[in-house]
Design an enzyme around this catalytic site. Sequence first.
Site, mmCIF file in Angstrom:
data_model
loop_
_atom_site.group_PDB
_atom_site.id
_atom_site.type_symbol
_atom_site.label_atom_id
_atom_site.label_comp_id
_atom_site.label_asym_id
_atom_site.label_seq_id
_atom_site.Cartn_x
_atom_site.Cartn_y
_atom_site.Cartn_z
ATOM 1 C CG ASN A 75 -9.945 0.244 -0.580
ATOM 2 O OD1 ASN A 75 -10.122 -0.965 -0.499
ATOM 3 N ND2 ASN A 75 -8.782 0.808 -0.330
ATOM 4 C CG ASP A 77 -27.530 -8.148 -0.933
ATOM 5 O OD1 ASP A 77 -27.265 -8.607 -2.063
ATOM 6 O OD2 ASP A 77 -27.901 -8.862 0.020
ATOM 7 C CE1 TYR A 90 -3.545 -2.561 0.028
ATOM 8 C CE2 TYR A 90 -2.469 -3.405 1.989
ATOM 9 C CZ TYR A 90 -3.388 -3.557 0.972
ATOM 10 O OH TYR A 90 -4.139 -4.691 0.887
ATOM 11 C CG HIS A 99 -9.319 -4.018 -5.608
ATOM 12 N ND1 HIS A 99 -9.591 -4.678 -4.431
ATOM 13 C CD2 HIS A 99 -10.329 -4.291 -6.450
ATOM 14 C CE1 HIS A 99 -10.739 -5.321 -4.561
ATOM 15 N NE2 HIS A 99 -11.203 -5.099 -5.766
ATOM 16 C CB VAL A 100 -4.517 0.496 -2.840
ATOM 17 C CG1 VAL A 100 -3.137 1.129 -2.851
ATOM 18 C CG2 VAL A 100 -5.562 1.498 -2.349
ATOM 19 C CB SER A 101 -2.341 -4.090 -3.799
ATOM 20 O OG SER A 101 -3.424 -4.950 -3.501
#
Length: 149
Positions: free
Chosen positions: A76, A89, A25, A102-104
């Site tokens: 995220n 939902d 991250y 998604h950071v990675s």
Amino acid sequence: MTALRIDVVNGPNANLYGLDPSGPYGSLTLADIGARCEAKAAGFGATLRFRQSNHEGVLIDWIQAARTEADGVIINAASLSYGSIGLLDALSALGKPAFQVHVSNVFKREKLRHFSPLSAAVTGCIIGAGPMGYELAIEALVAQLRGEV
């Protein structure tokens, strides 16, 4: 024209970003990322609410509230990306554009991270762009809301 309202919702352990710069991250803290997101949104004339919780129910409440309090959502969901039917939902019922960050690069990580059920309920996904993924998601969300894409 009314300013666009964007909610950014962060899930479990995102509050730990920046504590291990050698990890997936990077060195920016969640507060650093939030400040960059606020500046990016302001550049589009949008307001931004940037929040984090380690509790699934709180995230669900925020997404439900966004139905009337925001024009779009960036999420995220962190570890909840891979198995939260409740978040799926809530996003499905949102009725507004939403982007998943998604950071990675999840495809370079454990196999369990290669599929996110939440992806079926969002407009698009930004994966592996690091913290800049949030800013890219803001840009994509604004373009979607303005009918530019």
